[in-house]
Design an enzyme around this catalytic site. Structure first.
Site, PDB file in Angstrom:
ATOM      1  CB  SER A 148       3.557  19.959 -39.541  1.00 14.49           C
ATOM      2  OG  SER A 148       2.263  19.925 -40.121  1.00 14.49           O
ATOM      3  CE1 TYR A 161       3.026  14.871 -38.431  1.00 15.36           C
ATOM      4  CE2 TYR A 161       1.254  16.464 -38.664  1.00 15.36           C
ATOM      5  CZ  TYR A 161       2.478  15.976 -39.060  1.00 15.36           C
ATOM      6  OH  TYR A 161       3.176  16.598 -40.062  1.00 15.36           O
ATOM      7  CE  LYS A 165       6.057  16.954 -37.739  1.00 12.54           C
ATOM      8  NZ  LYS A 165       7.474  16.841 -38.173  1.00 12.54           N
ATOM      9  CB  THR A 196       5.589  13.820 -49.571  1.00 15.10           C
ATOM     10  OG1 THR A 196       4.715  13.922 -48.433  1.00 15.10           O
ATOM     11  CG2 THR A 196       6.361  15.117 -49.751  1.00 15.10           C
TER      12      THR A 196
END
Length: 265
Positions: A148, A161, A165, A196
């Site tokens: 990401s 997060y 990544k 998404t």
């Protein structure tokens, strides 16, 4: 461009994790061609069944598995079973979790931090290593890791997060160097905002949003070309150059003032 010209035709068997997610399902559709074996891993049994039906209708031979990537040892055992049975020559590790610290909280939820670390980093690098070990013995193959653009930045509201990544990206660079001499290619996919269910939870702007179907096409193309890293959409490649020129104090000032939230699952 024909599938042979793109290199896609050489793929006999493809394993995809996170197949019931937005990008994963579109990747399964992209790879579902007559005679090709697809090994689809996902968390949602209903979506997995429907996806298998769709891909079979396109001529693919489909095997599914419901897997909890928080259990790394079980995921590794499952991979070893599927690898022995189907010998995938392409493994796309696309499963992932995201979470954002609420404005009221001073830290992230430790339990969610653990989940993010397992699903976004520990388990995928374990599976990638297992895949590489088998591919080396078979003479080669291709592995893709889905990262990401958040991994480029020290996000104060999603430290777990963004760091997971970032770690995945560093692993991809290191392992890619180690494995290339043995015929195993490793592609790090670095998407920005993709439309998404995961990104739809975000509250606030999603600049340069890419539809999931287009994202899957770009990912398949980058894998076929054997690119070591592919960042999309292109404005994030430009931003990557620009942000490297910013003084660290200015960079931190901007990051601390980003207002991002998310809706509940």
């Amino acid at each position: 461009m024909s599938s042979e010209a793109s290199g896609e035709a050489i793929l006999r068997s493809v394993l995809i994790t996170g197949a019931t997610g937005g990008i994963g399902a579109e990747l399964a559709h992209q790879y579902a061609t007559p005679g090709r074996i697809l090994i689809l891993w996902g968390r949602n049994p209903q979506r997995l069944t429907q996806l298998a039906t769709d891909c079979c209708a396109r001529g693919a031979v489909v095997h599914t598995r419901q897997v909890d990537l928080c259990d790394g040892a079980a995921a590794l055992a499952a991979f070893e079973e599927d690898d022995a049975a189907h010998k995938p020559d392409c493994v796309v590790l696309g499963a992932g979790l995201s979470d954002i610290q609420s404005l009221e909280d001073k830290t992230e939820d430790p339990a969610k931090v653990l989940q993010l670390g397992l699903v976004n980093y520990a388990t995928p690098v374990t599976l990638a290593t297992a895949a590489a070990k088998s591919m080396i013995n078979r003479g080669g193959g291709h592995i893709a890791l889905i990262g990401s653009v958040a991994g480029f930045y020290e996000m104060p509201f999603s430290a777990a997060y963004s760091s997971s990544k970032s770690g995945l990206a560093f692993f991809a660079k290191s392992a890619g160097l180690a494995w290339q001499r043995y015929g195993v290619k490793l592609t790090l996919i670095v998407p920005g905002f993709v439309d998404t269910p995961m990104s739809q939870r975000l509250e606030g702007p999603r600049p340069f949003l890419v539809p999931a179907k287009k994202a899957a096409r770009l990912i398949v193309r980058s894998i076929a070309r054997g690119q070591r890293e592919y960042v999309f959409p292109w404005p994030f490649r430009v931003l990557r150059v620009v942000e490297r020129l910013l003084p660290q104090k200015l960079r931190e000032y901007i990051l601390l003032r980003l207002a991002v939230g998310q809706t509940e699952r």
